[in-house]
Design a protein around this motif. Sequence first.
Motif, PDB file in Angstrom:
ATOM      1  N   TRP A   1       0.861  -1.105   0.092  1.00  0.00           N
ATOM      2  CA  TRP A   1      -0.072  -0.088  -0.149  1.00  0.00           C
ATOM      3  C   TRP A   1       0.861   1.460   0.132  1.00  0.00           C
ATOM      4  O   TRP A   1       1.935   1.159   0.770  1.00  0.00           O
ATOM      5  CB  TRP A   1      -0.829   0.025   1.237  1.00  0.00           C
ATOM      6  CG  TRP A   1      -1.896  -1.114   1.313  1.00  0.00           C
ATOM      7  CD1 TRP A   1      -1.890  -2.294   2.008  1.00  0.00           C
ATOM      8  CD2 TRP A   1      -3.085  -1.216   0.482  1.00  0.00           C
ATOM      9  NE1 TRP A   1      -2.863  -3.006   1.749  1.00  0.00           N
ATOM     10  CE2 TRP A   1      -3.692  -2.416   0.694  1.00  0.00           C
ATOM     11  CE3 TRP A   1      -3.601  -0.390  -0.441  1.00  0.00           C
ATOM     12  CZ2 TRP A   1      -5.039  -2.702   0.349  1.00  0.00           C
ATOM     13  CZ3 TRP A   1      -4.837  -0.737  -1.043  1.00  0.00           C
ATOM     14  CH2 TRP A   1      -5.541  -1.649  -0.613  1.00  0.00           C
ATOM     15  N   THR A   2       0.590   2.322  -0.782  1.00  0.00           N
ATOM     16  CA  THR A   2       1.439   3.402  -0.737  1.00  0.00           C
ATOM     17  C   THR A   2       1.416   4.234   0.474  1.00  0.00           C
ATOM     18  O   THR A   2       2.278   4.950   1.011  1.00  0.00           O
ATOM     19  CB  THR A   2       0.875   4.294  -1.938  1.00  0.00           C
ATOM     20  OG1 THR A   2      -0.457   4.510  -1.819  1.00  0.00           O
ATOM     21  CG2 THR A   2       1.280   3.752  -3.171  1.00  0.00           C
ATOM     22  N   HIS A   3       0.203   4.439   0.977  1.00  0.00           N
ATOM     23  CA  HIS A   3       0.188   4.811   2.509  1.00  0.00           C
ATOM     24  C   HIS A   3       0.512   4.087   3.587  1.00  0.00           C
ATOM     25  O   HIS A   3       0.897   4.673   4.822  1.00  0.00           O
ATOM     26  CB  HIS A   3      -1.329   5.380   2.891  1.00  0.00           C
ATOM     27  CG  HIS A   3      -2.296   4.246   3.039  1.00  0.00           C
ATOM     28  ND1 HIS A   3      -2.713   3.464   1.798  1.00  0.00           N
ATOM     29  CD2 HIS A   3      -2.694   3.582   4.139  1.00  0.00           C
ATOM     30  CE1 HIS A   3      -3.294   2.229   2.250  1.00  0.00           C
ATOM     31  NE2 HIS A   3      -3.319   2.402   3.813  1.00  0.00           N
ATOM     32  N   ALA A   4       0.899   2.830   3.343  1.00  0.00           N
ATOM     33  CA  ALA A   4       1.413   2.219   4.597  1.00  0.00           C
ATOM     34  C   ALA A   4       2.449   1.040   3.803  1.00  0.00           C
ATOM     35  O   ALA A   4       2.050   0.122   3.648  1.00  0.00           O
ATOM     36  CB  ALA A   4       0.311   1.324   5.125  1.00  0.00           C
ATOM     37  N   PRO A   5       3.726   1.432   3.621  1.00  0.00           N
ATOM     38  CA  PRO A   5       4.574   0.684   2.688  1.00  0.00           C
ATOM     39  C   PRO A   5       4.876  -0.714   3.412  1.00  0.00           C
ATOM     40  O   PRO A   5       5.456  -1.593   2.736  1.00  0.00           O
ATOM     41  CB  PRO A   5       5.706   1.722   2.569  1.00  0.00           C
ATOM     42  CG  PRO A   5       5.574   2.837   3.658  1.00  0.00           C
ATOM     43  CD  PRO A   5       4.272   2.943   3.929  1.00  0.00           C
ATOM     44  N   LYS A   6       4.793  -0.858   4.652  1.00  0.00           N
ATOM     45  CA  LYS A   6       5.122  -2.130   5.292  1.00  0.00           C
ATOM     46  C   LYS A   6       3.974  -3.139   5.027  1.00  0.00           C
ATOM     47  O   LYS A   6       4.238  -4.152   5.479  1.00  0.00           O
ATOM     48  CB  LYS A   6       5.431  -2.015   6.585  1.00  0.00           C
ATOM     49  CG  LYS A   6       6.446  -1.213   7.031  1.00  0.00           C
ATOM     50  CD  LYS A   6       7.166  -1.234   8.410  1.00  0.00           C
ATOM     51  CE  LYS A   6       8.271  -0.482   8.874  1.00  0.00           C
ATOM     52  NZ  LYS A   6       8.576  -0.452  10.068  1.00  0.00           N
ATOM     53  N   LYS A   7       2.706  -2.606   4.804  1.00  0.00           N
ATOM     54  CA  LYS A   7       1.414  -3.440   4.431  1.00  0.00           C
ATOM     55  C   LYS A   7       1.273  -3.834   2.977  1.00  0.00           C
ATOM     56  O   LYS A   7       1.512  -3.026   2.070  1.00  0.00           O
ATOM     57  CB  LYS A   7       0.179  -2.776   4.950  1.00  0.00           C
ATOM     58  CG  LYS A   7       0.566  -2.123   6.262  1.00  0.00           C
ATOM     59  CD  LYS A   7       0.473  -3.143   7.369  1.00  0.00           C
ATOM     60  CE  LYS A   7       0.811  -2.455   8.881  1.00  0.00           C
ATOM     61  NZ  LYS A   7       0.989  -3.298   9.841  1.00  0.00           N
ATOM     62  N   THR A   8       0.844  -5.109   2.991  1.00  0.00           N
ATOM     63  CA  THR A   8       0.659  -5.688   1.463  1.00  0.00           C
ATOM     64  C   THR A   8      -0.607  -5.993   1.092  1.00  0.00           C
ATOM     65  O   THR A   8      -1.513  -6.125   2.189  1.00  0.00           O
ATOM     66  CB  THR A   8       1.513  -6.794   1.426  1.00  0.00           C
ATOM     67  OG1 THR A   8       0.845  -8.056   2.193  1.00  0.00           O
ATOM     68  CG2 THR A   8       2.962  -6.902   1.601  1.00  0.00           C
ATOM     69  N   LEU A   9      -1.075  -5.788  -0.021  1.00  0.00           N
ATOM     70  CA  LEU A   9      -2.322  -6.086  -0.391  1.00  0.00           C
ATOM     71  C   LEU A   9      -2.877  -7.600   0.039  1.00  0.00           C
ATOM     72  O   LEU A   9      -3.784  -7.871   0.497  1.00  0.00           O
ATOM     73  CB  LEU A   9      -2.462  -5.917  -1.763  1.00  0.00           C
ATOM     74  CG  LEU A   9      -3.811  -6.342  -2.461  1.00  0.00           C
ATOM     75  CD1 LEU A   9      -4.941  -5.407  -1.979  1.00  0.00           C
ATOM     76  CD2 LEU A   9      -3.917  -6.165  -4.277  1.00  0.00           C
ATOM     77  N   VAL A  10      -1.987  -8.442   0.099  1.00  0.00           N
ATOM     78  CA  VAL A  10      -2.238  -9.945   0.257  1.00  0.00           C
ATOM     79  C   VAL A  10      -2.472 -10.035   1.872  1.00  0.00           C
ATOM     80  O   VAL A  10      -3.398 -10.697   1.943  1.00  0.00           O
ATOM     81  CB  VAL A  10      -0.838 -10.847  -0.171  1.00  0.00           C
ATOM     82  CG1 VAL A  10      -1.049 -12.339   0.241  1.00  0.00           C
ATOM     83  CG2 VAL A  10      -0.567 -10.793  -1.472  1.00  0.00           C
ATOM     84  N   GLY A  11      -1.650  -9.362   2.603  1.00  0.00           N
ATOM     85  CA  GLY A  11      -1.931  -9.369   4.088  1.00  0.00           C
ATOM     86  C   GLY A  11      -3.266  -8.748   4.246  1.00  0.00           C
ATOM     87  O   GLY A  11      -4.103  -9.361   5.135  1.00  0.00           O
ATOM     88  N   SER A  12      -3.523  -7.697   3.711  1.00  0.00           N
ATOM     89  CA  SER A  12      -4.854  -7.080   3.943  1.00  0.00           C
ATOM     90  C   SER A  12      -5.902  -7.979   3.597  1.00  0.00           C
ATOM     91  O   SER A  12      -7.069  -8.287   4.239  1.00  0.00           O
ATOM     92  CB  SER A  12      -5.109  -5.864   3.084  1.00  0.00           C
ATOM     93  OG  SER A  12      -4.111  -4.722   3.649  1.00  0.00           O
ATOM     94  N   LEU A  13      -5.942  -8.696   2.372  1.00  0.00           N
ATOM     95  CA  LEU A  13      -6.948  -9.602   2.007  1.00  0.00           C
ATOM     96  C   LEU A  13      -7.062 -10.744   2.977  1.00  0.00           C
ATOM     97  O   LEU A  13      -8.113 -11.264   3.337  1.00  0.00           O
ATOM     98  CB  LEU A  13      -6.726 -10.060   0.820  1.00  0.00           C
ATOM     99  CG  LEU A  13      -7.081  -9.217  -0.377  1.00  0.00           C
ATOM    100  CD1 LEU A  13      -6.357  -9.534  -1.861  1.00  0.00           C
ATOM    101  CD2 LEU A  13      -8.468  -8.573  -0.519  1.00  0.00           C
TER     102      LEU A  13
END
Length: 146
Positions: free
Chosen positions: A118-130
């Motif tokens: 994510w651009t606003h949270a560079p340590k977070k991934t789309l896969v992790g969010s899903l």
Amino acid sequence: MSGPARRERLRAEAPRKSVHMGAGLIALALPWLTRDLALAAAALAFVGNLLWWRFRRDAGVFRPGESALGGIVLYPLVVFAAIALLPYPGGAMTVWAVLAFGDASATLAGMTFGGPHWTHAPKKTLVGSLACLLVGGLVATAYLMV
């Protein structure tokens, strides 16, 4: 991040997330506890974590450089707030399920599979969010069926 470095980070994070998920199993007891007793247990967990874990830095649940007043101490405060402010026990159980299982699965999936950040949270991934949405949602739904 290279494969070996990713595996090492995952190996270091696994004990912390095991504590997260293990604590989340306690939420299954909420339907049999009064709100006051559940609040007292969450307050006791806060004090216990504050006193116990800050002296157990070798237990594998702290990240390098993490404060002894980090997430492991704040976790029971979030549970306390959920019990105090949300419909009891369903609302509190739902938040606790997402906190315990959604957050843990987000971290583990993000570290295992990587992917776009994510651009606003560079340590977070789309896969992790899903993973958080899927696992947290499934466990929260299962908790509400208890």
